[in-house]
Design a protein around this motif. Structure first.
Motif, PDB file in Angstrom:
ATOM      1  N   ILE A 140      -6.923   5.826  -3.941  1.00 41.02           N
ATOM      2  CA  ILE A 140      -7.410   4.672  -3.175  1.00 41.02           C
ATOM      3  C   ILE A 140      -8.106   3.677  -4.109  1.00 41.02           C
ATOM      4  N   ARG A 163      -5.081   3.952   3.619  1.00 41.85           N
ATOM      5  CA  ARG A 163      -4.137   2.926   3.162  1.00 41.85           C
ATOM      6  C   ARG A 163      -3.771   1.975   4.306  1.00 41.85           C
ATOM      7  N   VAL A 216       0.820  -1.219   0.000  1.00 41.88           N
ATOM      8  CA  VAL A 216       0.000   0.000   0.000  1.00 41.88           C
ATOM      9  C   VAL A 216       0.856   1.274   0.000  1.00 41.88           C
TER      10      VAL A 216
END
Length: 197
Positions: free
Chosen positions: A175, A144, A124
């Motif tokens: 995202i 995240r 991430v």
């Protein structure tokens, strides 16, 4: 992988879901789009069996809403990753410990926790923030962390409930791109959103 068969549920005499039928297969990316208050979160809560249908049946992997016992629900939830709009991070723990917590509660060995947490933080893009506290992160970074926590158990599906609702358009786009990358590696995604775009 997830099947709804004639599922209905109501609250205070108001029907929320009425005779809902659908199937999600492994690796799919499904968007559940509708205005606020229409029942998206209720549907997700039925999947992780926080709520049960009044009529009909839900099958999630090897679990069935008609036959699951209370003691089996935690095992069902270990097969799912849940991403909430309001983050639900533990404010007294750093990024690493927030993600590790999901493994600690199920008794994963410390060395395995270390390996898995570092892997998902890299996935991430937050390896460099592992010692940061939640209040030191932007909204996008906090989301995240939530996604990393959802991923750390290698779930069969991530249930993302309005994951971009509290984010600016650019961060929201980032995202969504991250969720698409996760999906491209084989994890199914069910994204609930009021944003038709």
């Amino acid at each position: 992988m997830i099947t709804f068969k004639n599922v209905s549920i109501s609250f205070n005499g108001q029907t929320i879901l009425d005779d809902v039928n659908f199937h999600i297969s492994r690796g799919e990316f499904v968007s559940l789009v509708g205005e606020t208050g229409i029942g998206k979160t209720t549907l997700l809560r039925i999947i992780y069996m926080d709520l049960f249908p009044e009529t009909g049946m839900v099958i999630v992997g090897r679990f069935n809403s008609d036959t699951i016992t209370k003691s089996e629900i935690p095992f069902l939830r270990r097969t799912l990753g849940v991403v909430f709009q309001d983050f639900k991070l533990l404010e007294d723990r750093n990024v690493f410990d927030n993600v590790a917590f999901a493994l600690q509660v199920i008794g994963v060995k410390k060395i395995e926790i270390q390996k898995r947490v570092l892997r998902v933080l890299a996935d991430v893009g937050l390896s460099h923030k592992r010692s940061s506290m939640p209040h030191e992160l932007s909204g996008g970074e906090q989301q995240r962390v939530v996604i990393a926590r959802a991923l750390v158990n290698d779930p069969m599906i991530i249930l993302a409930d309005e994951p971009t609702g509290n984010l600016d358009p650019t961060t929201a786009s980032d995202i969504l791109e991250l969720l698409k990358q996760i999906n491209s590696k084989g994890t199914a995604i069910l994204l609930a959103s009021h944003n038709y775009d």
